[in-house]
Design a protein around this motif. Structure first.
Motif, mmCIF file in Angstrom:
data_model
loop_
_atom_site.group_PDB
_atom_site.id
_atom_site.type_symbol
_atom_site.label_atom_id
_atom_site.label_comp_id
_atom_site.label_asym_id
_atom_site.label_seq_id
_atom_site.Cartn_x
_atom_site.Cartn_y
_atom_site.Cartn_z
ATOM 1 N N MET A 164 -3.727 -1.565 5.243
ATOM 2 C CA MET A 164 -4.126 -1.147 3.898
ATOM 3 C C MET A 164 -5.585 -0.708 3.888
ATOM 4 O O MET A 164 -5.947 0.318 3.303
ATOM 5 N N ALA A 165 -6.420 -1.514 4.537
ATOM 6 C CA ALA A 165 -7.848 -1.177 4.600
ATOM 7 C C ALA A 165 -8.042 0.177 5.270
ATOM 8 O O ALA A 165 -8.825 1.009 4.807
ATOM 9 N N ARG A 166 -7.294 0.395 6.336
ATOM 10 C CA ARG A 166 -7.432 1.656 7.062
ATOM 11 C C ARG A 166 -7.049 2.841 6.171
ATOM 12 O O ARG A 166 -7.750 3.849 6.117
ATOM 13 N N VAL A 167 -5.950 2.664 5.445
ATOM 14 C CA VAL A 167 -5.492 3.750 4.567
ATOM 15 C C VAL A 167 -6.525 4.028 3.473
ATOM 16 O O VAL A 167 -6.751 5.165 3.080
ATOM 17 N N GLY A 214 -9.649 3.660 3.769
ATOM 18 C CA GLY A 214 -10.915 4.088 4.351
ATOM 19 C C GLY A 214 -11.896 2.958 4.562
ATOM 20 O O GLY A 214 -13.075 3.180 4.855
ATOM 21 N N GLU A 215 -11.434 1.720 4.412
ATOM 22 C CA GLU A 215 -12.284 0.563 4.688
ATOM 23 C C GLU A 215 -12.196 0.237 6.181
ATOM 24 O O GLU A 215 -11.169 0.512 6.817
ATOM 25 N N GLU A 216 -13.253 -0.357 6.695
ATOM 26 C CA GLU A 216 -13.190 -0.747 8.102
ATOM 27 C C GLU A 216 -12.131 -1.840 8.283
ATOM 28 O O GLU A 216 -11.257 -1.755 9.117
ATOM 29 N N GLN A 217 -12.211 -2.857 7.454
ATOM 30 C CA GLN A 217 -11.200 -3.914 7.450
ATOM 31 C C GLN A 217 -11.443 -4.832 6.267
ATOM 32 O O GLN A 217 -12.542 -4.903 5.738
ATOM 33 N N PHE A 218 -10.396 -5.525 5.843
ATOM 34 C CA PHE A 218 -10.558 -6.631 4.900
ATOM 35 C C PHE A 218 -10.567 -7.886 5.759
ATOM 36 O O PHE A 218 -9.535 -8.279 6.295
ATOM 37 N N SER A 219 -11.715 -8.491 5.865
ATOM 38 C CA SER A 219 -11.814 -9.590 6.824
ATOM 39 C C SER A 219 -11.319 -10.916 6.252
ATOM 40 O O SER A 219 -11.135 -11.875 6.983
ATOM 41 N N VAL A 220 -11.132 -10.974 4.930
ATOM 42 C CA VAL A 220 -10.641 -12.214 4.322
ATOM 43 C C VAL A 220 -9.475 -11.899 3.395
ATOM 44 O O VAL A 220 -9.520 -10.940 2.632
ATOM 45 N N VAL A 221 -8.432 -12.700 3.506
ATOM 46 C CA VAL A 221 -7.276 -12.579 2.609
ATOM 47 C C VAL A 221 -7.045 -13.945 1.991
ATOM 48 O O VAL A 221 -7.081 -14.963 2.687
ATOM 49 N N PHE A 222 -6.805 -13.946 0.695
ATOM 50 C CA PHE A 222 -6.698 -15.217 -0.018
ATOM 51 C C PHE A 222 -5.423 -15.245 -0.847
ATOM 52 O O PHE A 222 -5.162 -14.326 -1.623
ATOM 53 N N HIS A 223 -4.595 -16.263 -0.662
ATOM 54 C CA HIS A 223 -3.386 -16.415 -1.457
ATOM 55 C C HIS A 223 -3.524 -17.704 -2.272
ATOM 56 O O HIS A 223 -3.667 -18.778 -1.685
ATOM 57 N N GLN A 224 -3.478 -17.564 -3.585
ATOM 58 C CA GLN A 224 -3.672 -18.746 -4.427
ATOM 59 C C GLN A 224 -2.356 -19.174 -5.038
ATOM 60 O O GLN A 224 -1.630 -18.367 -5.637
ATOM 61 N N GLY A 225 -2.038 -20.457 -4.885
ATOM 62 C CA GLY A 225 -0.834 -20.998 -5.502
ATOM 63 C C GLY A 225 -1.205 -21.954 -6.613
ATOM 64 O O GLY A 225 -2.383 -22.131 -6.938
#
Lengths: 374, 170
Positions: B76-79, B81-92
């Motif tokens: 997704m980040a690549r599409v 144009g971001e280098e990367q999303f280095s953190v992903v957070f899932h909240q329950g």
């Protein structure tokens, strides 16, 4: 990418079912899951659409058990077959150690089979790999469809590189396990070939004495999996049934002074008692060879975790003003308390108490001197 | 890519010392942050190590899903144009999970509940990810003579075939 975890004595391999949409990849995985013994399999997870088409992947772990002293584990994945999901297919395929290509035997599906096979090669090429270097087999699925292509026809069209082929009817469970076993053996042969790399290049089986030897072995190309018969292990210069696993790497740049982990006192958020013992010390022998011995830094210089660290340390001179200098003995005792309890700061003597004690002793001494002079 | 490089990139070997250093970092992380558990997962979805309370969790399945989720996020980040999303957070409602890239090849996965805060998790996870990145740089910077060979018994494949036959008889 095969993962050798020598701490857990595990070998982990990733196997991917690839093929056109509706060729039976998920069904293959479901059959393997159904037929595997309970103790060997994990949960079968699917990321699928509401109509049960694979959206991202299906996954199941399979524990082969202990083989020659190592626990061998497979992670089985399927890719979404539909052309639309090319990007997710690439993601799932990344790092695959083996591929099972599931082809549809229906003659009207042959073009889709070929397109999917081309897609597989293209995806691998984008990752700097090629199908020829990855263990793979081809399954001719749906052998029971009316007018199915013959195996020879399918082999001629799909297995031009000589890949092993298997017939199957995944919907009734036939041929699925045979396919999986065939691929598994190719993968494990390659795992073995990787482990033999040093032996083939002339390096001795490592021992504590020679594992850090200076002689640089010459890496040789991996043998092609297809050119080697399944049951023809090469002769090895090691004892049969013996497993020789160096569990530590040779010391060197692996423990640079700049990155050596120094034991850090832990201020736990939950379990104070466990915290002090939970972090094992840094690998002392390797550190000793690269850095001069030095005492662990005092806790205050490393970090002051918020909301837990007492602030008294920084404020103590202001809170205990006294014209009489603290007695050396009291200061030494205070220092000792801090050093001994590094990592367990809750037991150290509070600085304010030390200053107060010093002040009382000083005042008593002064009163005594004055009385004596009188 | 020469053969030596190709071979090195086709396998990953963790020696006992490596795993001990990794576990020390993970233990420190969960104790400082109050997290329930921490897993280190490689990009292919293999579990490298785990610490903490994972009694009711199928860690291998979590590892595969984490790798998939992170791979999708990276794409997704690549599409975008971001280098990367280095953190992903899932909240329950009660449990949450944070994924952080550690080095180039691994994902630091932290499971936590409402006994701590996302801020605490983030602070200490960033610190741990840097530390783990250093460990992986050390591992990758080893020269060939610092990588003892992993030698498997000569009858490994014969034993493997027997195991497969016993798992799937007939």
């Amino acid at each position: 990418m095969v993962q050798f975890n020598l701490a857990l004595r595990e070998i982990n391999c990733k196997v991917v079912y690839f093929g056109p949409g509706l060729s039976g990849k998920t069904t293959n995985l479901e059959v393997v899951h159904r037929k595997a013994p309970e103790e060997a399999k994990g949960t079968l997870s699917s990321i699928a659409t509401e109509s049960d088409r694979t959206l991202f992947f299906d996954f199941m772990p399979l524990n082969l058990g202990t083989v020659a002293g190592m626990k061998v584990k497979f992670q089985l994945y399927t890719v979404p077959g539909q052309v639309y999901y090319n990007s997710t297919r690439k993601l799932v395929l990344r790092g695959a150690d083996g591929v099972i290509f599931v082809a549809d035997s229906n003659p009207t599906k042959m073009e889709e089979n070929l397109e999917s096979l081309r897609n597989l090669e293209e995806c691998l090429r984008e990752q700097g790999r090629s199908l020829s270097e990855i263990p793979h087999v081809i399954q001719f699925n749906k052998r029971d469809v009316p007018g199915a292509m013959t195996s020879d026809e399918m082999r001629a069209a799909l297995a031009t590189d000589g890949a092993p082929c298997f017939e199957a009817c995944a919907n009734v469970g036939t041929g699925v396990v045979e396919t999986f076993k065939g691929l598994s053996m190719l993968v494990l042969q390659k795992v073995k070939a990787m482990s033999e790399e040093r032996l083939k290049s002339g390096t001795k089986t490592p021992t504590p004495e020679n594992s850090g030897a200076r002689a640089k072995p010459v890496e040789t190309p991996l043998p092609g999996t297809r050119s080697e018969p399944l049951a023809a292990p090469r002769p090895l210069a090691i004892q049969r049934n013996a497993i020789s696993m160096p569990e530590t790497a040779a010391p060197a740049v692996a423990h640079k002074p700049t990155t050596t982990s120094v034991p850090i006192p832990i201020v736990p958020a939950r379990a104070p008692a466990a915290a002090a013992t939970a972090v094992p010390p840094a690998p002392a022998p390797t550190v000793a060879t690269t850095t001069p011995p030095r005492p662990a830094p005092p806790p205050e210089t490393r970090r002051a975790p918020p909301a837990v660290e007492p602030r008294a340390t920084a404020q103590e001179p202001k809170r205990a003003p006294s014209p009489v200098p603290p007695q050396p003995v009291a200061v030494v005792r205070h220092t000792e308390a801090r050093v001994i309890s590094s990592g367990r700061k809750s037991r150290s003597m509070h600085p304010a108490v030390v200053w107060l004690a010093a002040a009382v002793v000083g005042a008593a001494t002064a009163v005594g001197v004055m009385l004596a002079l009188k | 890519m020469d053969d030596s490089t190709r071979l090195r990139e086709s396998r990953m070997v963790f020696y006992r010392d490596d795993v001990a250093r990794i576990d020390a970092s993970l233990n420190e992380l969960i104790q400082l942050s109050g997290a329930r558990a921490a897993l280190l997962v490689d990009r292919e979805g293999h579990l490298v190590s785990r610490v903490g309370d994972l009694r009711s969790v199928d860690a291998e399945t979590v590892a595969a899903l984490v790798a998939g989720s992170f791979a999708a996020t990276r794409e997704m980040a690549r599409v975008l144009g971001e280098e990367q999303f280095s953190v992903v957070f899932h909240q329950g409602k009660r449990d949450s999970i944070q994924l952080t890239l550690a080095g180039d090849r691994t994902i630091l996965t932290v499971l936590f509940d409402d006994s701590t805060t996302a801020g605490m998790i983030r602070i200490y996870t960033n610190e741990a990810a840097k530390k783990l990145g250093g460990i992986f740089r050390d591992i990758e910077s080893r020269t060939d003579d610092q990588r003892p060979a992993v030698t498997i018994g000569a009858d490994f494949d014969v034993n493997a075939k027997d195991r497969l036959d016993s798992l799937f008889p007939g």
